[in-house]
Enzyme design. Structure first.
Site, PDB file in Angstrom:
ATOM      1  N   LYS A  16       0.826  -1.211   0.000  1.00 37.69           N
ATOM      2  CA  LYS A  16       0.000   0.000   0.000  1.00 37.69           C
ATOM      3  C   LYS A  16       0.865   1.268   0.000  1.00 37.69           C
ATOM      4  CE  LYS A  16      -4.455  -1.241   0.234  1.00 37.69           C
ATOM      5  NZ  LYS A  16      -4.598  -2.596   0.214  1.00 37.69           N
ATOM      6  N   LYS A  19      -5.392 -11.202  -8.706  1.00 30.54           N
ATOM      7  CA  LYS A  19      -6.325 -11.374  -7.600  1.00 30.54           C
ATOM      8  C   LYS A  19      -7.547 -10.474  -7.814  1.00 30.54           C
ATOM      9  CE  LYS A  19      -6.868 -10.017  -2.937  1.00 30.54           C
ATOM     10  NZ  LYS A  19      -6.460  -8.994  -2.013  1.00 30.54           N
ATOM     11  N   LYS A  26     -11.062  -4.630  -5.876  1.00 31.34           N
ATOM     12  CA  LYS A  26     -11.724  -3.398  -6.326  1.00 31.34           C
ATOM     13  C   LYS A  26     -10.736  -2.501  -7.055  1.00 31.34           C
ATOM     14  CE  LYS A  26     -14.073  -3.871  -2.038  1.00 31.34           C
ATOM     15  NZ  LYS A  26     -14.131  -3.526  -0.634  1.00 31.34           N
TER      16      LYS A  26
HETATM   17  P1  TYM Z   1     -11.066  -6.363   2.584  1.00 28.81           P
HETATM   18  O1  TYM Z   1     -12.139  -5.336   2.702  1.00 28.81           O
HETATM   19  O2  TYM Z   1      -9.951  -6.109   1.654  1.00 28.81           O
HETATM   20  O3  TYM Z   1     -11.711  -7.741   2.181  1.00 28.81           O
HETATM   21  C1  TYM Z   1     -12.811  -8.284   2.882  1.00 28.81           C
HETATM   22  C2  TYM Z   1     -12.688  -9.797   2.934  1.00 28.81           C
HETATM   23  O4  TYM Z   1     -12.685 -10.336   1.624  1.00 28.81           O
HETATM   24  C3  TYM Z   1     -11.536 -11.150   1.444  1.00 28.81           C
HETATM   25  N1  TYM Z   1     -11.081 -11.026   0.046  1.00 28.81           N
HETATM   26  C4  TYM Z   1     -10.873 -12.066  -0.766  1.00 28.81           C
HETATM   27  N2  TYM Z   1     -10.980 -13.389  -0.544  1.00 28.81           N
HETATM   28  C5  TYM Z   1     -10.720 -14.202  -1.592  1.00 28.81           C
HETATM   29  N3  TYM Z   1     -10.341 -13.751  -2.817  1.00 28.81           N
HETATM   30  C6  TYM Z   1     -10.222 -12.437  -3.085  1.00 28.81           C
HETATM   31  N4  TYM Z   1      -9.877 -12.023  -4.297  1.00 28.81           N
HETATM   32  C7  TYM Z   1     -10.483 -11.521  -2.007  1.00 28.81           C
HETATM   33  N5  TYM Z   1     -10.458 -10.168  -1.900  1.00 28.81           N
HETATM   34  C8  TYM Z   1     -10.829  -9.887  -0.635  1.00 28.81           C
HETATM   35  C9  TYM Z   1     -10.520 -10.625   2.420  1.00 28.81           C
HETATM   36  O5  TYM Z   1      -9.555 -11.603   2.725  1.00 28.81           O
HETATM   37  C10 TYM Z   1     -11.396 -10.270   3.598  1.00 28.81           C
HETATM   38  O6  TYM Z   1     -11.668 -11.408   4.379  1.00 28.81           O
HETATM   39  N6  TYM Z   1      -8.382  -5.589   6.706  1.00 28.81           N
HETATM   40  C11 TYM Z   1      -9.610  -6.195   6.215  1.00 28.81           C
HETATM   41  C12 TYM Z   1     -10.862  -5.655   6.874  1.00 28.81           C
HETATM   42  C13 TYM Z   1     -10.905  -5.779   8.365  1.00 28.81           C
HETATM   43  C14 TYM Z   1     -10.990  -6.981   9.117  1.00 28.81           C
HETATM   44  C15 TYM Z   1     -11.025  -6.578  10.483  1.00 28.81           C
HETATM   45  C16 TYM Z   1     -11.052  -8.323   8.775  1.00 28.81           C
HETATM   46  C17 TYM Z   1     -10.875  -4.743   9.256  1.00 28.81           C
HETATM   47  N7  TYM Z   1     -10.949  -5.223  10.523  1.00 28.81           N
HETATM   48  C18 TYM Z   1     -11.103  -7.518  11.525  1.00 28.81           C
HETATM   49  C19 TYM Z   1     -11.134  -9.263   9.823  1.00 28.81           C
HETATM   50  C20 TYM Z   1     -11.148  -8.869  11.164  1.00 28.81           C
HETATM   51  C21 TYM Z   1      -9.695  -5.907   4.733  1.00 28.81           C
HETATM   52  O7  TYM Z   1      -9.158  -4.951   4.252  1.00 28.81           O
HETATM   53  O8  TYM Z   1     -10.505  -6.737   4.036  1.00 28.81           O
END
Ligand code: TYM
Length: 331
Positions: free
Chosen positions: A117, A202, A205
């Site tokens: 990032k 991957k 968004k």
């Molecule tokens: P975020 O918003 O990027 O993604 C949300 C969830 O979706 C999963 N994910 C995927 N899984 C499989 N294939 C993909 N291409 C893919 N893209 C996204 C992510 O692994 C995630 O589970 N930091 C976290 C948000 C967060 C969080 C938390 C998660 C904030 N606090 C506490 C767990 C516990 C995030 O940015 O996810």
């Protein structure tokens, strides 16, 4: 007692829609965990979304509510599970601050997501402090609920590891047993743990390579038409390589007949157009009930859901905070 049935997870609301990577990697498991009797805390991480928005956050509240609607549409039942927005439960900010006092900087600087990032935001002068502390806030999100496990996609594993390390460090430093280690609930199937995008990177968004849960059947068809397939398969009779083909990867997730479809693809007995047509039908059928539920949810409905969700979350979070303040000698 109920403590070890608790599950917490979250999704950033960087935009108003979740994609099938979010669904397969995490949300689908949330629904399964709910159905097997777990006490679910399903959070929209609106503060985490701000780490990359650079001031451009006018839509933050709208995005967060739309993401919460996707949770419910996918099968999270607000009567049984807490659906809430991170910024509505201020305990997340307090625990984040307190944990930041005991988190070694080195652990954060080594975090692979931070390094990635850092490149995106453009130089140290523009790099927000919040980006480095991202995993500390995520750890606060998790530890506040002292959960049994955290269901996420593969990309979140480094954050979850830091979280357990911070929890154990807290226990050690303050000689308490507040935070038990939690489990990482990542799909065993690798193409669900990391769902490829339409271009085989991957699904994300920021790459604009997503099928969104709220896409219409026609939008879904158009996207699948343009999806990446085996480049050397120009004719039906050319052999396909399903491991490198986005359409075949999605067939493996959604089609009950994927093994036959893959072996015909490899043998040159079927063309990419046929794969795309069959996939479009299967995916549209799979997401139809969710899309219908989503369309029926009003802004008023989601507002009520979020108020009661935040109340449920706060009840547990404030209990944890009392223990934490006491352990740290704050009163
Ligand atoms: P975020 O918003 O990027 O993604 C949300 C969830 O979706 C999963 N994910 C995927 N899984 C499989 N294939 C993909 N291409 C893919 N893209 C996204 C992510 O692994 C995630 O589970 N930091 C976290 C948000 C967060 C969080 C938390 C998660 C904030 N606090 C506490 C767990 C516990 C995030 O940015 O996810």
């Amino acid at each position: 007692m109920s403590e070890n049935r608790r599950i917490l997870s979250g999704m950033r609301s960087t935009n108003p829609k979740l994609h099938i990577g979010n669904y397969e990697g995490a949300l689908r498991n949330w629904v399964e965990l709910q159905e097997s009797g777990h006490e679910m805390f399903c959070m929209v991480a609106d503060w985490h979304a701000l780490t990359t928005m650079q001031g451009n956050s006018g839509e933050a509240g709208y995005n967060a509510r739309e993401v919460a609607k996707d949770f419910v549409a996918a099968g999270i039942d607000p009567a049984r599970s807490a659906v809430f927005i991170q910024s509505h439960v201020k305990e997340h900010a307090e625990l984040h601050l307190l944990l930041s006092m005991i988190t070694p900087l080195g652990w954060l600087e080594r975090n692979p997501t931070y390094k990635e990032k850092q490149g995106e935001v453009g130089g140290v002068e523009r790099e927000p402090y919040g980006l480095l502390g991202y995993p500390v806030l995520q750890t606060a999100d998790i530890l506040l609920y002292r959960p049994l496990g955290v269901p996420v996609g593969r990309d979140q594993a480094p954050h979850l590891e830091i979280g357990n390390d911070i929890g154990q460090r807290f226990n050690r430093l303050f000689e308490v047993e507040i935070f038990g280690p939690y489990k990482y609930l990542i799909p065993a199937d690798e193409n669900r743990a990391k769902v490829p995008g339409l271009d085989m990177r991957k699904m994300s968004k920021s790459y604009d390579n997503c099928i969104y849960l709220t896409d219409t059947p026609d939008e879904t068809a158009e996207k699948i038409k343009s999806a990446f397939t085996t480049p050397s398969k120009l004719r039906k009779t050319d052999p396909g390589i399903p491991e490198g083909c986005a359409v075949c990867q999605y067939l493996k997730i959604y089609s009950p007949f994927w093994e036959t479809q893959w072996s015909e693809d490899i043998a040159g007995e079927r063309g990419c157009m046929q794969n795309k047509k069959e996939l479009t039908e299967i995916i549209n059928e799979y997401f139809r009930p969710m899309r219908e539920r989503r369309a029926a949810l009003s802004d008023g409905d989601i507002e009520d859901i979020l108020i009661s969700g935040a109340d449920k979350a706060r009840a547990v979070a404030s209990e944890t905070m009392s223990m934490v303040r006491k352990a740290m000698g704050l009163y």
